[in-house]
Write a protein that holds these residues in place. Structure first.
Motif, PDB file in Angstrom:
ATOM      1  N   ALA A 170       1.681 -18.979   4.393  1.00 10.36           N
ATOM      2  CA  ALA A 170       2.236 -17.872   3.621  1.00 10.36           C
ATOM      3  C   ALA A 170       1.725 -17.927   2.188  1.00 10.36           C
ATOM      4  CB  ALA A 170       3.759 -17.929   3.647  1.00 10.36           C
ATOM      5  N   ASN A 171       1.709 -19.135   1.629  1.00 11.76           N
ATOM      6  CA  ASN A 171       1.208 -19.280   0.253  1.00 11.76           C
ATOM      7  C   ASN A 171      -0.240 -18.846   0.148  1.00 11.76           C
ATOM      8  OD1 ASN A 171       3.535 -20.176  -0.879  1.00 11.76           O
ATOM      9  ND2 ASN A 171       3.101 -22.339  -0.492  1.00 11.76           N
ATOM     10  N   GLU A 212      -0.670 -15.151   0.332  1.00 16.66           N
ATOM     11  CA  GLU A 212      -0.252 -14.473  -0.886  1.00 16.66           C
ATOM     12  C   GLU A 212      -1.308 -14.633  -1.971  1.00 16.66           C
ATOM     13  OE1 GLU A 212       4.003 -14.381  -3.056  1.00 16.66           O
ATOM     14  OE2 GLU A 212       3.912 -15.138  -1.013  1.00 16.66           O
ATOM     15  N   ARG A 259      -4.350 -14.906  -1.596  1.00 10.21           N
ATOM     16  CA  ARG A 259      -5.514 -14.071  -1.311  1.00 10.21           C
ATOM     17  C   ARG A 259      -5.169 -12.585  -1.296  1.00 10.21           C
ATOM     18  NH1 ARG A 259      -8.319 -16.920   3.677  1.00 10.21           N
ATOM     19  NH2 ARG A 259     -10.256 -16.100   2.889  1.00 10.21           N
ATOM     20  N   GLY A 260      -4.007 -12.279  -1.796  1.00 11.69           N
ATOM     21  CA  GLY A 260      -3.694 -10.884  -2.049  1.00 11.69           C
ATOM     22  C   GLY A 260      -3.026 -10.139  -0.911  1.00 11.69           C
ATOM     23  N   TYR A 261      -2.461 -10.849   0.049  1.00  6.52           N
ATOM     24  CA  TYR A 261      -1.806 -10.140   1.145  1.00  6.52           C
ATOM     25  C   TYR A 261      -0.428  -9.659   0.715  1.00  6.52           C
ATOM     26  CZ  TYR A 261       0.553  -9.127   5.469  1.00  6.52           C
ATOM     27  OH  TYR A 261       1.252  -8.500   6.446  1.00  6.52           O
ATOM     28  N   GLN A 262      -0.129  -8.411   0.992  1.00  6.71           N
ATOM     29  CA  GLN A 262       1.225  -7.912   0.763  1.00  6.71           C
ATOM     30  C   GLN A 262       1.603  -7.088   1.974  1.00  6.71           C
ATOM     31  OE1 GLN A 262       0.987  -6.107  -3.143  1.00  6.71           O
ATOM     32  NE2 GLN A 262       2.705  -7.391  -3.741  1.00  6.71           N
ATOM     33  N   SER A 263       2.785  -7.338   2.505  1.00  5.05           N
ATOM     34  CA  SER A 263       3.125  -6.640   3.740  1.00  5.05           C
ATOM     35  C   SER A 263       3.423  -5.174   3.413  1.00  5.05           C
ATOM     36  CB  SER A 263       4.333  -7.290   4.415  1.00  5.05           C
ATOM     37  OG  SER A 263       5.494  -6.937   3.754  1.00  5.05           O
ATOM     38  N   ARG A 272      -4.192  -1.593   4.672  1.00  8.05           N
ATOM     39  CA  ARG A 272      -5.324  -2.525   4.665  1.00  8.05           C
ATOM     40  C   ARG A 272      -6.479  -1.924   5.450  1.00  8.05           C
ATOM     41  NH1 ARG A 272      -3.146  -7.187   7.699  1.00  8.05           N
ATOM     42  NH2 ARG A 272      -4.942  -8.370   7.028  1.00  8.05           N
ATOM     43  N   GLU A 305       2.450  -5.294  11.124  1.00 10.99           N
ATOM     44  CA  GLU A 305       3.118  -6.584  11.024  1.00 10.99           C
ATOM     45  C   GLU A 305       3.153  -7.269  12.392  1.00 10.99           C
ATOM     46  OE1 GLU A 305       4.000  -4.115   9.161  1.00 10.99           O
ATOM     47  OE2 GLU A 305       3.877  -5.051   7.190  1.00 10.99           O
ATOM     48  N   GLU A 315       1.443  -2.898   2.834  1.00 13.88           N
ATOM     49  CA  GLU A 315       0.365  -2.238   2.099  1.00 13.88           C
ATOM     50  C   GLU A 315      -0.708  -1.775   3.080  1.00 13.88           C
ATOM     51  OE1 GLU A 315      -0.411  -2.984  -2.338  1.00 13.88           O
ATOM     52  OE2 GLU A 315       1.336  -2.583  -1.111  1.00 13.88           O
TER      53      GLU A 315
END
Lengths: 289, 269
Positions: free
Chosen positions: B219-220, B223, B225-229, B233, B155, B231
């Motif tokens: 941020a939108n 999201e 494009r599939g980003y999740q904190s 990568r 992060e 997780e």
């Protein structure tokens, strides 16, 4: 107020390793009351020219005369405020410059910076907001509650309220819907006609340039590539196509029409209205077999 | 703003440009520590030779480096003067109340000046020759061991790379807003301090508003494009440790040995 550019050269970040030549030997003059369009690719120097017109940038070589103020490369210049009051610039996406809590205050910001009294500024705000097509009720609202298009109008009103003699527009209709685009362009054209405002339009839209401007300047890689009336420019559009610039739909239609029907219309048509008229006339005369 | 050299990337293809960002970062930090081993003119000479050699290797003109030091020169001189004026010892040349100009003070001043300038030179070498994106990758990779201590390294490095990515955009936008407000009659840098502070409001407010808008949009988009904190990568850019990186660290090692060898026991001379 006349504006004159003489062999203007401009380098960004002069004398650093990041130096970049943006303008080279640019000369032209904009007489009072004229409507100029500056056209060119992104990075051709359009916006750089525009920032010279009210001394936000000063040339690294050459001379600019704005009304009775001379700006010569390398000389210190005081009292540019007067120039900036006379030359109003509407920047690209001007809605990004709004900041006051009410629209009225934001419109008054410019005039009051130039020493206009609050009363007078409020009077001007009322006039300006109507000019851009919004009602007076908007004045007490916050600019951040508005839609993008309305914010743009408010920002434009803020420039108009300065009562400039010359108005410079940097793609004023970028990102607007077709109707908003038309309304804004017509608004500036009316102001130009009514108040004899000199108008300088920087645009990507050949249509707008052909329809509104008396003179078109084509920029290419920091130099003036071509300069002339729309008729002169579009009489031989081949060069433009080579530069990768667009030609208005009307012109393309005329060219195609002339080729297919083996006729020559009597003039270059810049608007659909003119084209319709010319084609009708031609058809009345009859197509030669 | 445009005059700032420190922290900018200067495209090129030198030996230093091709180094792994991790070895550059490590060496830079290590160099700053090693600087404090130096305590006599011989060690400083060695450090200067090393610094100049590295600067030469980067193939960036010397003038660029000088320009990097310029904005900080007053801070440096201020510190140097404090050292010169308030250190006593050795032969005393001038004595005036608590202020003395002594031999120790002068040498100390010169040393501190050298230290400052060398730190700036070396860190400028790193920033001039490394793409910001590579720098964040390097930092991320170096911080990775901290993960076991529950530090959110990914992060942090995401935030870092986003901030770095948007610095030029924000600078551009600041310039645009300032231009727009100048066109509306604002004059920056004139009048009393209070007045000058007031002229910043029309710049900062639009900048905050657009930053908030931009953050929301970004941020939108992330999201979508599939980003999740949090997780796991994979990474697109893989850092590669090469022979020259080992050479670079070896060079630092040789430098350290040289310094300890030339260092005098008695302290300052």
């Amino acid at each position: 107020m006349d504006i004159l550019l003489q062999q203007v050269e401009y380098r960004y970040q002069a004398n650093t390793p990041f130096e970049r030549l943006a303008l080279r030997d640019v000369s032209f003059d904009i007489p009072e009351g004229a409507y100029f369009a500056i056209i060119g690719h992104t990075g051709s120097g359009k916006s750089t020219i525009l920032q010279h017109l009210n001394a936000l940038l000063k040339p690294t070589k050459g001379k600019i005369v704005i009304g009775d103020t001379e700006i010569i490369a390398g000389q210190k210049q005081k009292n540019l405020k007067r120039v900036r009051q006379k030359v109003g610039i509407v920047f690209q996406f001007p809605e990004h410059q709004l900041f006051e809590e009410t629209i009225e205050k934001d419109i008054c910001f410019g005039p009051m910076n130039f020493g206009v009294t609050e009363e007078e500024a409020k009077k001007r705000a009322k006039i300006a907001i109507k000019q851009v097509g919004l009602s007076e009720e908007f004045l007490q609202r916050s600019p951040f509650d508005l839609s993008g298009g309305q914010m743009r109008r408010v920002a434009i009103a803020g420039v108009l309220a300065m009562e400039p003699d010359v108005i410079v527009l940097d793609e004023p209709t970028a990102g607007l819907d077709p109707r908003g685009r038309k309304e804004i362009m017509n608004l500036f054209y009316e102001l130009h006609k009514e108040k004899k405002l000199s108008t300088i339009l920087v645009t990507h839209s050949m249509e707008d340039a052909a329809r509104f401007a008396d003179q078109i300047i084509i920029m290419h890689k920091g130099e003036v590539y071509k300069k002339g009336t729309p008729e002169e420019i579009f009489a031989s559009p081949e060069g433009l196509l080579e530069l990768g610039l667009d030609v208005p739909e009307v012109i393309r239609f005329q060219k195609n029409f002339e080729e297919t029907c083996q006729v020559k219309l009597d003039r270059i048509c810049l608007t659909t209205e003119q084209l319709a008229e010319a084609v009708t006339e031609c058809l009345k005369r009859g197509v030669p077999k | 703003m445009n005059k700032l050299i420190l922290g900018r990337y200067f495209p090129g293809d030198s030996w230093i440009h091709r180094l792994d960002p991790r070895s550059k970062l490590l060496s830079c930090i290590y160099f700053i520590f090693v600087l404090f081993i130096a305590n006599n003119w011989k060690t400083y000479m060695l450090l200067w030779i090393f610094t100049l050699f590295v600067m030469y290797l980067s193939r960036v003109s010397f003038r660029t480096y000088i320009r990097g030091v310029k904005p900080l020169i007053w801070l440096i001189l201020f510190t140097v003067f404090l050292q010169v004026l308030f250190t006593s010892g050795g032969t005393i040349y001038v004595n005036w109340g608590p202020i003395t100009i002594s031999q120790f003070g002068l040498t100390n001043g010169v040393y501190i000046f050298c230290r400052f300038v060398m730190i700036i030179f070396i860190s400028t070498v790193v920033t001039l020759t490394t793409k910001p994106i590579d720098l964040t990758d390097g930092i991320n990779s170096l911080l990775r061991p901290l993960r076991s201590l529950k530090v959110p390294v990914d992060e942090f490095s995401l935030m870092l790379s986003i901030s770095l990515r948007f610095i030029p955009n924000l600078l551009d936008e600041t310039q645009k807003v300032m231009d727009a407000q100048r066109a509306r009659g604002t004059q920056f840098g004139e009048g009393s301090l209070f007045k000058q502070m007031k002229t910043l409001i029309p710049v900062f407010l639009p900048l905050f508003v657009s930053s908030l808008n931009r953050a929301e949009e970004l941020a939108n988009v992330m999201e979508i494009r599939g980003y999740q904190s949090g997780e796991k990568r994979s990474t697109f850019r893989q850092l590669q440790w090469q022979k020259r990186d080992t050479v670079c660290l070896l060079l630092m090692f040789v430098l350290t040995i040289g310094l300890t060898f030339l260092r005098s026991e008695g302290g300052l001379h």
